[in-house]
Enzyme design. Structure first.
Site, PDB file in Angstrom:
ATOM      1  N   ARG A   1      24.678  21.860   7.846  1.00 51.15           N
ATOM      2  CA  ARG A   1      24.647  21.956   9.310  1.00 51.15           C
ATOM      3  C   ARG A   1      26.008  22.445   9.807  1.00 51.15           C
ATOM      4  O   ARG A   1      27.040  22.086   9.234  1.00 51.15           O
ATOM      5  CB  ARG A   1      24.325  20.589   9.924  1.00 51.15           C
ATOM      6  CG  ARG A   1      22.941  20.121   9.577  1.00 51.15           C
ATOM      7  CD  ARG A   1      22.478  19.018  10.493  1.00 51.15           C
ATOM      8  NE  ARG A   1      23.155  17.748  10.278  1.00 51.15           N
ATOM      9  CZ  ARG A   1      22.870  16.632  10.938  1.00 51.15           C
ATOM     10  NH1 ARG A   1      21.939  16.648  11.875  1.00 51.15           N
ATOM     11  NH2 ARG A   1      23.511  15.511  10.680  1.00 51.15           N
TER      12      ARG A   1
ATOM     13  N   ASN B   1      26.274  19.321   1.432  1.00 51.87           N
ATOM     14  CA  ASN B   1      27.487  18.494   1.435  1.00 51.87           C
ATOM     15  C   ASN B   1      27.183  17.032   1.136  1.00 51.87           C
ATOM     16  O   ASN B   1      28.088  16.204   1.077  1.00 51.87           O
ATOM     17  CB  ASN B   1      28.207  18.600   2.782  1.00 51.87           C
ATOM     18  CG  ASN B   1      27.342  18.136   3.938  1.00 51.87           C
ATOM     19  OD1 ASN B   1      26.126  18.317   3.912  1.00 51.87           O
ATOM     20  ND2 ASN B   1      27.938  17.550   4.950  1.00 51.87           N
ATOM     21  N   SER B   2      25.907  16.685   0.955  1.00 51.38           N
ATOM     22  CA  SER B   2      25.565  15.301   0.599  1.00 51.38           C
ATOM     23  C   SER B   2      26.107  14.990  -0.792  1.00 51.38           C
ATOM     24  O   SER B   2      26.512  15.904  -1.528  1.00 51.38           O
ATOM     25  CB  SER B   2      24.042  15.123   0.607  1.00 51.38           C
ATOM     26  OG  SER B   2      23.471  15.896  -0.436  1.00 51.38           O
TER      27      SER B   2
ATOM     28  N   LYS C   1      31.449   9.424   1.925  1.00 51.25           N
ATOM     29  CA  LYS C   1      30.599   8.301   1.519  1.00 51.25           C
ATOM     30  C   LYS C   1      31.329   7.005   1.842  1.00 51.25           C
ATOM     31  O   LYS C   1      32.534   6.882   1.581  1.00 51.25           O
ATOM     32  CB  LYS C   1      30.365   8.466   0.019  1.00 51.25           C
ATOM     33  CG  LYS C   1      29.420   7.550  -0.644  1.00 51.25           C
ATOM     34  CD  LYS C   1      27.999   7.649  -0.260  1.00 51.25           C
ATOM     35  CE  LYS C   1      27.032   8.506  -0.937  1.00 51.25           C
ATOM     36  NZ  LYS C   1      25.742   8.588  -0.232  1.00 51.25           N
TER      37      LYS C   1
ATOM     38  N   GLY D   1      14.623  14.230  -0.423  1.00 47.98           N
ATOM     39  CA  GLY D   1      15.047  13.419   0.713  1.00 47.98           C
ATOM     40  C   GLY D   1      14.455  13.977   1.990  1.00 47.98           C
ATOM     41  O   GLY D   1      13.931  15.097   2.011  1.00 47.98           O
TER      42      GLY D   1
ATOM     43  N   TRP E   1      11.828  11.532  -7.600  1.00 49.40           N
ATOM     44  CA  TRP E   1      12.271  10.190  -7.209  1.00 49.40           C
ATOM     45  C   TRP E   1      12.980   9.573  -8.407  1.00 49.40           C
ATOM     46  O   TRP E   1      12.347   9.238  -9.413  1.00 49.40           O
ATOM     47  CB  TRP E   1      11.074   9.337  -6.773  1.00 49.40           C
ATOM     48  CG  TRP E   1      11.463   8.014  -6.205  1.00 49.40           C
ATOM     49  CD1 TRP E   1      12.674   7.654  -5.682  1.00 49.40           C
ATOM     50  CD2 TRP E   1      10.628   6.861  -6.091  1.00 49.40           C
ATOM     51  NE1 TRP E   1      12.643   6.358  -5.246  1.00 49.40           N
ATOM     52  CE2 TRP E   1      11.394   5.847  -5.482  1.00 49.40           C
ATOM     53  CE3 TRP E   1       9.299   6.588  -6.439  1.00 49.40           C
ATOM     54  CZ2 TRP E   1      10.893   4.581  -5.231  1.00 49.40           C
ATOM     55  CZ3 TRP E   1       8.803   5.331  -6.179  1.00 49.40           C
ATOM     56  CH2 TRP E   1       9.586   4.346  -5.563  1.00 49.40           C
TER      57      TRP E   1
ATOM     58  N   TYR F   1      11.647   2.192   2.897  1.00 50.35           N
ATOM     59  CA  TYR F   1      11.719   2.717   1.522  1.00 50.35           C
ATOM     60  C   TYR F   1      10.443   2.352   0.775  1.00 50.35           C
ATOM     61  O   TYR F   1       9.752   1.389   1.133  1.00 50.35           O
ATOM     62  CB  TYR F   1      12.949   2.125   0.807  1.00 50.35           C
ATOM     63  CG  TYR F   1      13.379   2.910  -0.409  1.00 50.35           C
ATOM     64  CD1 TYR F   1      13.885   4.195  -0.282  1.00 50.35           C
ATOM     65  CD2 TYR F   1      13.285   2.355  -1.689  1.00 50.35           C
ATOM     66  CE1 TYR F   1      14.285   4.917  -1.399  1.00 50.35           C
ATOM     67  CE2 TYR F   1      13.690   3.068  -2.811  1.00 50.35           C
ATOM     68  CZ  TYR F   1      14.190   4.349  -2.655  1.00 50.35           C
ATOM     69  OH  TYR F   1      14.575   5.063  -3.764  1.00 50.35           O
TER      70      TYR F   1
ATOM     71  N   VAL G   1      24.404  14.078  -3.353  1.00 48.63           N
ATOM     72  CA  VAL G   1      23.545  14.779  -4.320  1.00 48.63           C
ATOM     73  C   VAL G   1      23.938  16.252  -4.358  1.00 48.63           C
ATOM     74  O   VAL G   1      24.107  16.843  -5.435  1.00 48.63           O
ATOM     75  CB  VAL G   1      22.045  14.652  -3.951  1.00 48.63           C
ATOM     76  CG1 VAL G   1      21.200  15.480  -4.913  1.00 48.63           C
ATOM     77  CG2 VAL G   1      21.587  13.202  -3.975  1.00 48.63           C
TER      78      VAL G   1
ATOM     79  N   ARG H   1      29.353  22.788  12.073  1.00 47.10           N
ATOM     80  CA  ARG H   1      30.256  21.758  12.602  1.00 47.10           C
ATOM     81  C   ARG H   1      31.588  22.417  12.903  1.00 47.10           C
ATOM     82  O   ARG H   1      31.890  23.492  12.355  1.00 47.10           O
ATOM     83  CB  ARG H   1      30.434  20.629  11.581  1.00 47.10           C
ATOM     84  CG  ARG H   1      31.143  21.064  10.284  1.00 47.10           C
ATOM     85  CD  ARG H   1      30.856  20.140   9.122  1.00 47.10           C
ATOM     86  NE  ARG H   1      29.471  20.261   8.711  1.00 47.10           N
ATOM     87  CZ  ARG H   1      28.691  19.222   8.393  1.00 47.10           C
ATOM     88  NH1 ARG H   1      29.163  18.012   8.385  1.00 47.10           N
ATOM     89  NH2 ARG H   1      27.434  19.413   8.056  1.00 47.10           N
TER      90      ARG H   1
HETATM   91  N1  LIG Z   1      14.576  11.121  -4.368  1.00 50.06           N
HETATM   92  C1  LIG Z   1      15.587  10.525  -4.976  1.00 50.06           C
HETATM   93  O1  LIG Z   1      15.474  10.001  -6.079  1.00 50.06           O
HETATM   94  C2  LIG Z   1      16.915  10.502  -4.300  1.00 50.06           C
HETATM   95  C3  LIG Z   1      18.075  10.209  -5.015  1.00 50.06           C
HETATM   96  C4  LIG Z   1      19.295  10.270  -4.350  1.00 50.06           C
HETATM   97  C5  LIG Z   1      19.326  10.557  -2.991  1.00 50.06           C
HETATM   98  N2  LIG Z   1      18.154  10.783  -2.341  1.00 50.06           N
HETATM   99  C6  LIG Z   1      18.119  11.131  -0.919  1.00 50.06           C
HETATM  100  O2  LIG Z   1      18.936  12.253  -0.745  1.00 50.06           O
HETATM  101  C7  LIG Z   1      19.462  12.241   0.556  1.00 50.06           C
HETATM  102  C8  LIG Z   1      20.971  12.405   0.464  1.00 50.06           C
HETATM  103  O3  LIG Z   1      21.528  11.246  -0.148  1.00 50.06           O
HETATM  104  P1  LIG Z   1      23.111  11.172  -0.376  1.00 50.06           P
HETATM  105  O4  LIG Z   1      23.497   9.832  -0.847  1.00 50.06           O
HETATM  106  O5  LIG Z   1      23.495  12.355  -1.173  1.00 50.06           O
HETATM  107  O6  LIG Z   1      23.562  11.377   1.140  1.00 50.06           O
HETATM  108  P2  LIG Z   1      24.973  11.348   1.820  1.00 50.06           P
HETATM  109  O7  LIG Z   1      26.048  11.684   0.869  1.00 50.06           O
HETATM  110  O8  LIG Z   1      25.062  10.104   2.611  1.00 50.06           O
HETATM  111  O9  LIG Z   1      24.827  12.594   2.837  1.00 50.06           O
HETATM  112  C9  LIG Z   1      23.833  12.632   3.802  1.00 50.06           C
HETATM  113  C10 LIG Z   1      23.409  14.084   3.993  1.00 50.06           C
HETATM  114  O10 LIG Z   1      22.332  14.152   4.926  1.00 50.06           O
HETATM  115  C11 LIG Z   1      22.674  15.066   5.968  1.00 50.06           C
HETATM  116  N3  LIG Z   1      22.056  14.596   7.196  1.00 50.06           N
HETATM  117  C12 LIG Z   1      22.220  13.404   7.802  1.00 50.06           C
HETATM  118  N4  LIG Z   1      21.453  13.326   8.895  1.00 50.06           N
HETATM  119  C13 LIG Z   1      20.778  14.508   8.984  1.00 50.06           C
HETATM  120  C14 LIG Z   1      19.831  15.051   9.905  1.00 50.06           C
HETATM  121  N5  LIG Z   1      19.397  14.344  10.953  1.00 50.06           N
HETATM  122  N6  LIG Z   1      19.362  16.293   9.673  1.00 50.06           N
HETATM  123  C15 LIG Z   1      19.806  17.007   8.623  1.00 50.06           C
HETATM  124  N7  LIG Z   1      20.686  16.556   7.716  1.00 50.06           N
HETATM  125  C16 LIG Z   1      21.170  15.328   7.900  1.00 50.06           C
HETATM  126  C17 LIG Z   1      24.177  15.035   6.028  1.00 50.06           C
HETATM  127  O11 LIG Z   1      24.627  16.210   6.615  1.00 50.06           O
HETATM  128  P3  LIG Z   1      25.710  16.203   7.826  1.00 50.06           P
HETATM  129  O12 LIG Z   1      27.049  16.136   7.170  1.00 50.06           O
HETATM  130  O13 LIG Z   1      25.431  17.484   8.489  1.00 50.06           O
HETATM  131  O14 LIG Z   1      25.432  14.991   8.677  1.00 50.06           O
HETATM  132  C18 LIG Z   1      24.509  14.975   4.529  1.00 50.06           C
HETATM  133  O15 LIG Z   1      24.389  16.240   3.950  1.00 50.06           O
HETATM  134  C19 LIG Z   1      18.994  10.946   1.200  1.00 50.06           C
HETATM  135  O16 LIG Z   1      17.822  11.193   1.922  1.00 50.06           O
HETATM  136  C20 LIG Z   1      18.679  10.076   0.003  1.00 50.06           C
HETATM  137  O17 LIG Z   1      17.751   9.062   0.284  1.00 50.06           O
HETATM  138  C21 LIG Z   1      16.963  10.762  -2.965  1.00 50.06           C
END
Ligand SMILES: NC(=O)c1ccc[n+]([C@@H]2O[C@H](COP(=O)([O-])OP(=O)(O)OC[C@H]3O[C@@H](n4cnc5c(N)ncnc54)[C@H](OP(=O)(O)O)[C@@H]3O)[C@@H](O)[C@H]2O)c1
Length: 372
Positions: free
Chosen positions: A208, A185-186, A362, A279, A304, A86, A188, A210
């Site tokens: 993706r 589906n994340s 989550k 992300g 960010w 990070y 976010v 499934r």
């Molecule tokens: N820039 C910022 O300020 C900020 C803020 C918040 C979050 N984020 C980033 O946003 C992303 C999502 O965070 P979250 O907490 O919302 O995540 P989350 O709820 O844990 O969900 C993870 C997501 O990533 C997908 N994923 C996992 N592995 C993958 C792969 N190898 N290829 C493609 N998709 C994949 C999952 O899809 P599947 O169900 O298909 O596995 C799911 O949609 C993370 O990278 C996080 O660091 C960034």
């Protein structure tokens, strides 16, 4: 010494919120036993984490606050911090976890912003939320309402704030405009769907494929998604037909995956559209075609949240954002992500499950059973 502890009693409210009545009881203690998930070196989260027991002395300094943590999620950024990948890293040893909600138990003599019974979340990144108790200076905490579900308060600071800012700060959208996103589906993505619906925008949501895709699509549509498609569909002619059937192409795209998925989002973006990358779940770089830049004049940028919050501490827009988000929570228009809870002692299983793809929910640490 007698330490007063406020225990919340949950009463459902008509608006779906929760009223908490503080019941006071006393506990005889000279110190508090606390547990925390920690790491002393960066590396594989499956191997570098350990559970640390410690004692918290009851005497607080003037500007300190004693917080009993209630709930804290496992987010990808928590994992990246442990791995050392990070952009912002804590001094080691460190307590894991960047967001979560806790209840104020006691305040030092110089604390005027918080009272026992208040709910608080970290004011910035690196607080260390995977623990039962924390003693913190008051500037590291933000007060949040305690008439909402604890899980909503525990998960508001990172993902809903990111969705809110990305929908607001990059393109001036109007009712009926379309936003396209991958990783829909994340947590976010789910926040984007719900806030966009509330603000009158349509969303095309790429996930993706499934075995239970239909179930996932139904769930996201229930949150307000206009269309939910697989990555494969989004690369097909049918996707072009879908976009043609809409009043205009998407003006805004959110990319959390990278690689081919990001390149593909750009193909569906309107001329002069903007793609915000927040992300990189595939760990692959964003590749953009020369044509998209020259002929469609798309713009690529990033967001960010940790930096935005750090740079906008004094900005009234920060307060407005939290007020708006908590209003949506109370109106049940912003639901928390589907989740699975774990006790801190099950941290190995919780972390391992959070690292699996297609995990569907989550993973959240529950430190206080009355929060569930
Ligand atoms: N820039 C910022 O300020 C900020 C803020 C918040 C979050 N984020 C980033 O946003 C992303 C999502 O965070 P979250 O907490 O919302 O995540 P989350 O709820 O844990 O969900 C993870 C997501 O990533 C997908 N994923 C996992 N592995 C993958 C792969 N190898 N290829 C493609 N998709 C994949 C999952 O899809 P599947 O169900 O298909 O596995 C799911 O949609 C993370 O990278 C996080 O660091 C960034």
């Amino acid at each position: 010494m007698l330490l007063r502890i406020l225990v919340p009693i949950l009463n459902p409210l008509k608006n779906g919120g929760i009223r908490r009545t503080a019941h006071v009881f006393t506990r005889s203690a000279s110190s508090l036993s606390s547990q925390a998930i920690m790491y002393s070196k960066q590396g594989d989260p499956n191997s570098v984490l350990y559970l640390e027991n410690s004692q918290i002395l009851p005497a607080l300094k003037d500007n300190e606050v004693l917080v009993k943590m209630k709930m804290a999620p496992i987010n990808p950024s928590d994992i990246n911090m442990i791995e050392g990948t990070y952009h912002m890293l804590p001094e080691l040893p460190a307590v894991c976890g960047n967001e979560g909600v806790g209840e104020v138990l006691e305040v030092g003599k110089g604390v005027s912003s918080f009272c026992p019974g208040d709910w608080v979340i970290p004011a910035g990144t690196g607080f260390g939320t995977w623990r039962t108790f924390a003693v913190s200076t008051q500037d590291m905490l933000r007060k949040v309402p305690n008439d909402v579900p604890a899980i909503s308060a525990a998960t508001i600071m990172v993902n809903p704030c990111t969705a809110y800012r990305m929908l607001k700060d990059f393109v001036c959208l109007h009712e009926g405009d379309i936003v396209i996103q991958n990783g829909a589906n994340s947590a976010v993505g789910q926040s984007v769907i719900q806030i966009a619906k509330e603000w009158g925008y349509k969303t095309i949501n790429v996930v993706r494929n499934r075995p239970d895709f239909d179930q996932l699509a139904e769930y996201l549509k229930g949150l307000g998604a206009t269309h939910v498609v697989t990555e494969e569909f989004s690369r097909s002619h049918q996707m072009r037909d879908l976009i043609k059937s809409m009043p205009c192409p998407p003006k805004l795209a959110f990319n959390t995956v990278g690689g081919d998925s990001a390149t593909n989002l750009l193909k569906h973006l309107d001329s002069k559209g903007v793609m915000v990358t927040y992300g990189g779940m595939s760990k692959k770089p964003v590749v953009v075609s020369t044509g998209a830049l020259i002929f469609k004049r798309v713009r690529l940028t990033g967001y960010w949240n940790a930096k935005w919050v750090q740079e906008n501490k004094e900005n009234p827009e920060l307060v407005r954002m939290f007020d708006d988000l908590f209003d949506l929570v109370r109106e049940r228009k912003l639901l928390p992500p589907s989740s699975e809870t774990f006790s801190l002692s099950d941290f190995k299983l919780a972390v391992k499950s959070s690292l699996e793809g297609y995990k569907g929910s989550k993973k959240i640490f529950l430190m206080d059973d009355s929060s569930s």
